[in-house]
Design a protein around this motif. Structure first.
Motif, PDB file in Angstrom:
ATOM      1  N   UNK A 206       0.637  -1.208   0.374  1.00 41.40           N
ATOM      2  CA  UNK A 206       0.379  -0.018  -0.269  1.00 41.40           C
ATOM      3  C   UNK A 206       1.614   1.511  -0.169  1.00 41.40           C
ATOM      4  N   UNK A 207       1.778   1.509   0.895  1.00 37.44           N
ATOM      5  CA  UNK A 207       2.757   2.497   0.687  1.00 37.44           C
ATOM      6  C   UNK A 207       3.654   3.276  -0.915  1.00 37.44           C
ATOM      7  N   UNK A 208       3.618   2.121  -1.521  1.00 40.88           N
ATOM      8  CA  UNK A 208       4.468   1.955  -2.925  1.00 40.88           C
ATOM      9  C   UNK A 208       3.343   2.671  -3.963  1.00 40.88           C
ATOM     10  N   UNK A 209       1.619   2.079  -3.478  1.00 36.92           N
ATOM     11  CA  UNK A 209       0.698   2.001  -3.983  1.00 36.92           C
ATOM     12  C   UNK A 209       0.801   3.986  -4.009  1.00 36.92           C
ATOM     13  N   UNK A 210      -0.352   4.309  -2.284  1.00 34.78           N
ATOM     14  CA  UNK A 210       0.139   5.271  -2.433  1.00 34.78           C
ATOM     15  C   UNK A 210       0.683   6.241  -3.013  1.00 34.78           C
ATOM     16  N   UNK A 211       2.263   6.582  -2.309  1.00 31.55           N
ATOM     17  CA  UNK A 211       3.357   6.983  -3.494  1.00 31.55           C
ATOM     18  C   UNK A 211       2.923   7.145  -4.758  1.00 31.55           C
TER      19      UNK A 211
ATOM     20  N   UNK B  41      10.193  11.218  -0.982  1.00 31.17           N
ATOM     21  CA  UNK B  41      10.447  12.705  -0.879  1.00 31.17           C
ATOM     22  C   UNK B  41       8.937  12.464  -0.092  1.00 31.17           C
ATOM     23  N   UNK B  42       7.959  11.243  -0.505  1.00 31.80           N
ATOM     24  CA  UNK B  42       6.748  11.576   0.350  1.00 31.80           C
ATOM     25  C   UNK B  42       6.330  10.311   1.565  1.00 31.80           C
ATOM     26  N   UNK B  43       7.698   9.956   2.122  1.00 31.20           N
ATOM     27  CA  UNK B  43       7.264   8.949   2.946  1.00 31.20           C
ATOM     28  C   UNK B  43       8.592   8.819   3.511  1.00 31.20           C
ATOM     29  N   UNK B  44       8.297   8.512   4.714  1.00 33.43           N
ATOM     30  CA  UNK B  44       9.629   8.221   5.770  1.00 33.43           C
ATOM     31  C   UNK B  44      10.069   6.923   5.779  1.00 33.43           C
ATOM     32  N   UNK B  45       9.945   6.008   4.669  1.00 34.53           N
ATOM     33  CA  UNK B  45      10.394   4.808   4.765  1.00 34.53           C
ATOM     34  C   UNK B  45      11.080   4.123   4.003  1.00 34.53           C
ATOM     35  N   UNK B  46      11.942   2.856   3.963  1.00 37.95           N
ATOM     36  CA  UNK B  46      12.923   2.848   2.991  1.00 37.95           C
ATOM     37  C   UNK B  46      12.394   1.811   2.089  1.00 37.95           C
ATOM     38  N   UNK B  47      13.328   1.473   1.061  1.00 38.70           N
ATOM     39  CA  UNK B  47      12.670   0.808  -0.147  1.00 38.70           C
ATOM     40  C   UNK B  47      12.487  -0.233   0.142  1.00 38.70           C
ATOM     41  N   UNK B  48      11.323  -1.055  -0.147  1.00 40.22           N
ATOM     42  CA  UNK B  48      11.463  -2.808   0.007  1.00 40.22           C
ATOM     43  C   UNK B  48      10.455  -3.037  -1.433  1.00 40.22           C
ATOM     44  N   UNK B  49      11.014  -5.240  -1.950  1.00 43.53           N
ATOM     45  CA  UNK B  49      10.261  -4.988  -3.326  1.00 43.53           C
ATOM     46  C   UNK B  49       8.742  -5.369  -3.280  1.00 43.53           C
ATOM     47  N   UNK B  50       8.427  -5.018  -2.251  1.00 50.49           N
ATOM     48  CA  UNK B  50       6.571  -5.309  -1.866  1.00 50.49           C
ATOM     49  C   UNK B  50       6.263  -4.088  -2.078  1.00 50.49           C
ATOM     50  N   UNK B  51       7.057  -3.282  -1.746  1.00 53.03           N
ATOM     51  CA  UNK B  51       6.218  -1.708  -1.901  1.00 53.03           C
ATOM     52  C   UNK B  51       6.328  -1.105  -3.479  1.00 53.03           C
ATOM     53  N   UNK B  52       7.798  -1.356  -3.861  1.00 51.53           N
ATOM     54  CA  UNK B  52       7.849  -1.006  -5.093  1.00 51.53           C
ATOM     55  C   UNK B  52       7.412  -1.399  -6.024  1.00 51.53           C
ATOM     56  N   UNK B  53       6.411  -3.094  -5.721  1.00 54.75           N
ATOM     57  CA  UNK B  53       5.396  -4.103  -6.833  1.00 54.75           C
ATOM     58  C   UNK B  53       4.636  -3.425  -6.311  1.00 54.75           C
ATOM     59  N   UNK B  54       4.248  -2.332  -4.781  1.00 53.39           N
ATOM     60  CA  UNK B  54       2.224  -1.984  -5.165  1.00 53.39           C
ATOM     61  C   UNK B  54       3.110  -0.592  -6.054  1.00 53.39           C
ATOM     62  N   UNK B  55       3.688  -0.004  -5.856  1.00 52.26           N
ATOM     63  CA  UNK B  55       3.708   1.233  -6.763  1.00 52.26           C
ATOM     64  C   UNK B  55       4.286   0.880  -9.284  1.00 52.26           C
ATOM     65  N   UNK B  56       4.826  -0.044  -8.587  1.00 47.92           N
ATOM     66  CA  UNK B  56       4.436  -0.540 -10.055  1.00 47.92           C
ATOM     67  C   UNK B  56       3.388  -1.149 -10.281  1.00 47.92           C
ATOM     68  N   UNK B  57       2.134  -1.611  -9.774  1.00 50.33           N
ATOM     69  CA  UNK B  57       0.553  -1.424  -9.912  1.00 50.33           C
ATOM     70  C   UNK B  57       0.184  -0.421 -10.303  1.00 50.33           C
TER      71      UNK B  57
END
Length: 378
Positions: free
Chosen positions: A58-63, A300-316
């Protein structure tokens, strides 16, 4: 190190999810007066067994949607990203589907997570909302996505297993073990693993737990397979690895992409057992433009480290946006479904998504490893 069953950590994850991932849209992202609202919905399973996956996804999707809206949105209008949280129960999922029926402005459901919720939604949306596109779900059993309104983009569990086993077969491995985190996983995935193993001329030994996974690990014998495929959630994997640590023989654990490696590091995995996890997106330190854009927007938007699951949400989310951009005229459910049904190839910043005739997405699989000393490699 905290235990894999640490209830305080689970409570913290739920709090973070509620604070940062609610279904509201910030004021700056609201469409201007008179503009037709374009809504995309995302259903996320925040139950105990799935929150490690869903929170990062969800973090990645929201980003992605916040970044898209900051650059002008879609057709000059901001996109409303509506998150509907479910608790893993049939009643909760039923309520989510009913909510979608009352949202005619919702043109697509994308990025459903985790795997069980995504699998259940394939059938529910196919039967009850066949005009609503179900896009880029976190769906491990892609082969079962037979409904014409579901459009996967990530490699399936079968492809992940094949990738992992092929890399082992090159090393001369002829037998593997398959460990299931629960009776449900054993029932759902045993046939898949055995079929893939047979196709690669490997023998496979299945282990199903009736209780504590640490006890199961400690019951392994000297002649048990040294390489173990694990199908289950993050806390179950950590519990199993802690039991493997007590074994005299060194084992190698290979997990599928629906575990969170960063959480595993924090939760106290075995200090002596190398752990490999397949993933269906590029490495988060990749130089691909889509990954660099993700890292920049996340920073820029979140104080979160990059993760594969977050990247997957971003790509979706980015894939959903790219296809919506191809719709001519006013965007609504019907022409959105048609746009996704074309299954045209999309270059997502260097990551090519070219679905085949069986509605599958990519076959892209890579691997990361947590070494015996706890470092994340790859």
């Amino acid at each position: 190190m905290p235990s894999a069953q640490n209830p305080h950590r689970r409570a913290l994850l739920r709090t973070l999810a509620g604070l940062g991932l609610a279904g509201t849209t910030p004021l700056w992202a609201q469409p201007s007066k008179g503009a037709r609202a374009i809504t995309v919905a995302q259903i996320a399973d925040m139950s105990t067994n799935q929150i490690d996956v869903s929170k990062d996804f969800l973090v990645g999707s929201r980003v992605a949607w916040q970044d898209i809206n900051s650059r002008g949105g879609l057709q000059g209008n901001a996109v409303k990203h509506l998150v509907i949280e479910v608790d893993g129960s049939a009643a909760s999922l039923r309520s989510a589907v009913d909510s979608l029926k009352g949202l005619p402005q919702c043109v697509a459901v994308f990025g459903s997570c985790g795997d069980r919720a995504a699998s259940q939604l394939v059938n529910a949306l196919g039967r009850e909302l066949p005009d609503l596109a179900h896009v880029a779900p976190w769906l491990q059993n892609v082969e079962a996505a037979a409904m014409p309104n579901t459009f996967p983009i990530f490699a399936s569990r079968q492809e992940q297993i094949a990738h992992a086993i092929k890399s082992l077969s090159v090393m001369g491995i002829t037998q593997v073990g398959a460990v299931y985190g629960s009776a449900e996983e054993h029932a759902a995935y045993r046939t898949d693993l055995e079929q893939v193993a047979r196709a690669l001329n490997l023998s496979i030994v299945s282990y199903a737990t009736q209780g504590d996974l640490r006890d199961l690990a400690q019951s392994l014998q000297a002649n048990s397979p040294r390489v173990l495929l694990f199908v289950g959630g993050t806390p179950e994997l950590v519990r199993f690895s802690q039991g493997v640590e007590k074994q005299a023989a060194q084992r190698y654990i290979i997990a599928m992409s629906d575990v969170n490696l960063q959480s595993i590091q924090q939760m106290g995995m075995s200090r002596f057992t190398p752990m490999i996890a397949t993933q269906v997106v590029p490495m988060v330190n990749s130089s691909l433009p889509v990954v660099k854009a993700y890292r920049t927007a996340l920073g820029r938007l979140y104080d979160e480290p990059p993760t594969p699951l977050s990247l997957a949400g971003y790509m979706s989310a980015r894939y959903t946006y790219e296809v919506l951009q191809t719709v001519d005229g006013s965007i609504h459910r019907s022409n959105t479904l048609q746009a996704f049904a074309r299954r045209s190839a999309v270059d997502l910043g260097g990551f090519r998504i070219a679905p085949d005739s069986r509605t599958r997405g990519t076959a892209y699989v890579t691997q990361s490893m947590i070494s015996a000393d706890g470092r994340l490699v790859g």
